[in-house]
Design a protein around this motif. Structure first.
Motif, mmCIF file in Angstrom:
data_model
loop_
_atom_site.group_PDB
_atom_site.id
_atom_site.type_symbol
_atom_site.label_atom_id
_atom_site.label_comp_id
_atom_site.label_asym_id
_atom_site.label_seq_id
_atom_site.Cartn_x
_atom_site.Cartn_y
_atom_site.Cartn_z
ATOM 1 N N ASP A 32 1.062 -1.505 -0.175
ATOM 2 C CA ASP A 32 0.172 -0.127 0.268
ATOM 3 C C ASP A 32 1.472 0.884 0.397
ATOM 4 O O ASP A 32 1.804 1.270 0.656
ATOM 5 N N SER A 33 0.589 2.251 -1.224
ATOM 6 C CA SER A 33 1.503 3.191 -1.193
ATOM 7 C C SER A 33 0.843 4.137 -0.904
ATOM 8 O O SER A 33 1.298 5.743 -1.261
ATOM 9 N N THR A 34 -0.184 4.356 0.035
ATOM 10 C CA THR A 34 -1.477 5.858 0.264
ATOM 11 C C THR A 34 -0.073 6.622 0.961
ATOM 12 O O THR A 34 -0.597 7.945 0.795
ATOM 13 N N LEU B 92 6.837 8.679 -4.084
ATOM 14 C CA LEU B 92 6.334 7.806 -5.116
ATOM 15 C C LEU B 92 6.949 7.172 -6.076
ATOM 16 O O LEU B 92 7.149 6.160 -6.682
ATOM 17 N N ARG B 93 8.295 8.117 -6.385
ATOM 18 C CA ARG B 93 8.813 8.104 -7.746
ATOM 19 C C ARG B 93 9.945 6.489 -7.596
ATOM 20 O O ARG B 93 10.028 5.559 -8.272
ATOM 21 N N ARG C 33 9.504 4.330 -4.968
ATOM 22 C CA ARG C 33 8.663 3.250 -4.738
ATOM 23 C C ARG C 33 7.964 2.861 -6.023
ATOM 24 O O ARG C 33 8.301 1.228 -6.864
ATOM 25 N N ALA C 34 8.052 3.445 -6.808
ATOM 26 C CA ALA C 34 7.682 2.806 -8.276
ATOM 27 C C ALA C 34 8.867 2.182 -9.368
ATOM 28 O O ALA C 34 8.753 1.478 -9.582
ATOM 29 N N ASP D 193 9.415 -0.861 -7.187
ATOM 30 C CA ASP D 193 8.235 -2.041 -7.145
ATOM 31 C C ASP D 193 7.794 -2.658 -8.901
ATOM 32 O O ASP D 193 7.097 -3.601 -9.630
ATOM 33 N N TYR E 223 4.706 -0.866 -9.415
ATOM 34 C CA TYR E 223 3.124 -0.351 -9.714
ATOM 35 C C TYR E 223 3.188 0.438 -8.275
ATOM 36 O O TYR E 223 3.778 0.709 -7.567
ATOM 37 N N LEU E 224 1.977 1.120 -8.120
ATOM 38 C CA LEU E 224 1.502 1.736 -6.310
ATOM 39 C C LEU E 224 0.313 0.893 -6.801
ATOM 40 O O LEU E 224 -0.418 1.320 -8.147
ATOM 41 N N PHE F 11 -3.059 2.118 -4.012
ATOM 42 C CA PHE F 11 -3.518 3.242 -3.012
ATOM 43 C C PHE F 11 -5.169 2.127 -3.105
ATOM 44 O O PHE F 11 -6.150 1.959 -3.318
ATOM 45 N N LEU G 297 3.356 12.002 -9.453
ATOM 46 C CA LEU G 297 4.425 10.886 -9.951
ATOM 47 C C LEU G 297 5.584 11.640 -11.454
ATOM 48 O O LEU G 297 6.824 11.189 -10.959
#
Length: 305
Positions: free
Chosen positions: A13-15, A24-25, A27-28, A31, A33-34, A36, A119
């Motif tokens: 979960d990236s919320t 965000l970048r 994590r993306a 992984d 993907y993101l 939420f 993003l």
């Protein structure tokens, strides 16, 4: 070839990263993907689900708009050559769904635009070619195979898909799953396949599949090089409604087909009788530069594992 093992690790979960483009970048990139929880208000998603379901009740695919119960006798009697096998309903029903005004407004929701602005660190271009999946369990339908979007949409590789169902969707109703980290492999050669897109990525021993149940308002998003596929559905008496919406930085190129309607009817036909104009033809004034189509990306290839 792709594994059909349906074992999944849960989405990360990236919320809590919302509002931070840098996080965000990061994590993306890690992984691919993101995911939420409740990025979109449930009421806004429900409004679109209800509007589409009412169209499908009138058309005959559903017996009840609220529950999403499928009229199996009606749907199963549709000849395979009249079905949109990538969508789940007949071609005529899909054109009616594409005329739903609220469906075309939801991709411009402030929560989505804010996410992609952070993003991309750039202004956002929303592709007008929105895809509505209405999976009914027709005998001709097959689960979406493992694939990358890039060969099918082209343009910039920095095009991101937002995928989300329009109602709570447990695993037995066939939501989307993603192959974590597969975006780092670049373009993966393809083979012919059944299911949406009619191609599958040739995979070797990759098996880090991630997925899970969705609630209305949850959003999964990923770039066009991430491999993804549908979880095979076991529940076939209720429809699975979902949207595929695509976003990209306005400064990067788009392929011209992404500016057409997904039913392949003209925009004039889709917009006939609309009461609002704010999402009509918006791309004519500020669309990105166009990039050419490359047929070679859809030619079967080989991959040495």
């Amino acid at each position: 070839m792709p594994s059909h093992d349906t074992s999944l690790r849960p989405f990360r979960d990236s919320t809590d990263l919302l509002g931070s483009g840098e996080l965000l970048r990061r994590r993306a990139d890690e992984d691919g993907y993101l995911f939420f929880r409740q990025l979109l208000p449930r009421a806004d998603v429900e409004r679109v689900r209800r509007a589409i379901s009412e169209v499908l009740v009138t058309e005959g695919s559903l017996v009840d708009a609220e529950s999403g119960a499928v009229d199996r006798a009606h749907v199963d009697a549709i000849p395979a050559d009249l079905m949109r096998q990538d969508i789940g309903i007949s071609e005529s029903a899909y054109v009616a769904v594409q005329r739903v005004q609220d469906m075309h407004r939801l991709p411009h929701h402030p929560a989505l635009l804010a996410l992609y602005r952070d993003l991309f660190d750039d202004e956002v271009f929303v592709h007008p070619r929105h895809i509505v999946r209405a999976m009914t369990g027709h005998p001709a339908l097959r689960p979406t195979p493992a694939h990358q979007d890039f060969p099918l949409i082209q343009g910039t590789q920095n095009t991101w898909t937002a995928w989300f169902p329009l109602a709570d969707t447990p695993l037995e109703r066939g939501p989307l799953s993603v192959l974590r980290g597969s975006h780092r492999q670049g373009y993966i050669p393809i083979a012919p396949a059944e299911g949406a897109g009619l191609i599958e990525a040739i995979l070797c021993d990759e098996d880090d599949w991630v997925g899970g149940a969705f609630e209305a308002g949850d959003v999964l998003t990923f770039p066009s090089l991430l491999v993804h596929r549908a979880v095979p559905a076991s529940a076939r008496d209720t429809i699975r409604l979902s949207l595929d919406i695509r976003f990209q930085p306005v400064s990067e190129p788009v392929e011209e087909r992404s500016l057409s309607n997904h039913s392949d009817h003209s925009w004039e036909e889709i917009y006939e009788g609309w009461q609002v104009q704010d999402v009509q033809y918006y791309w004519r004034d500020d669309a990105p530069a166009l990039s050419p189509w490359n047929d070679e990306l859809l030619q079967p290839g080989r991959r040495i594992c």
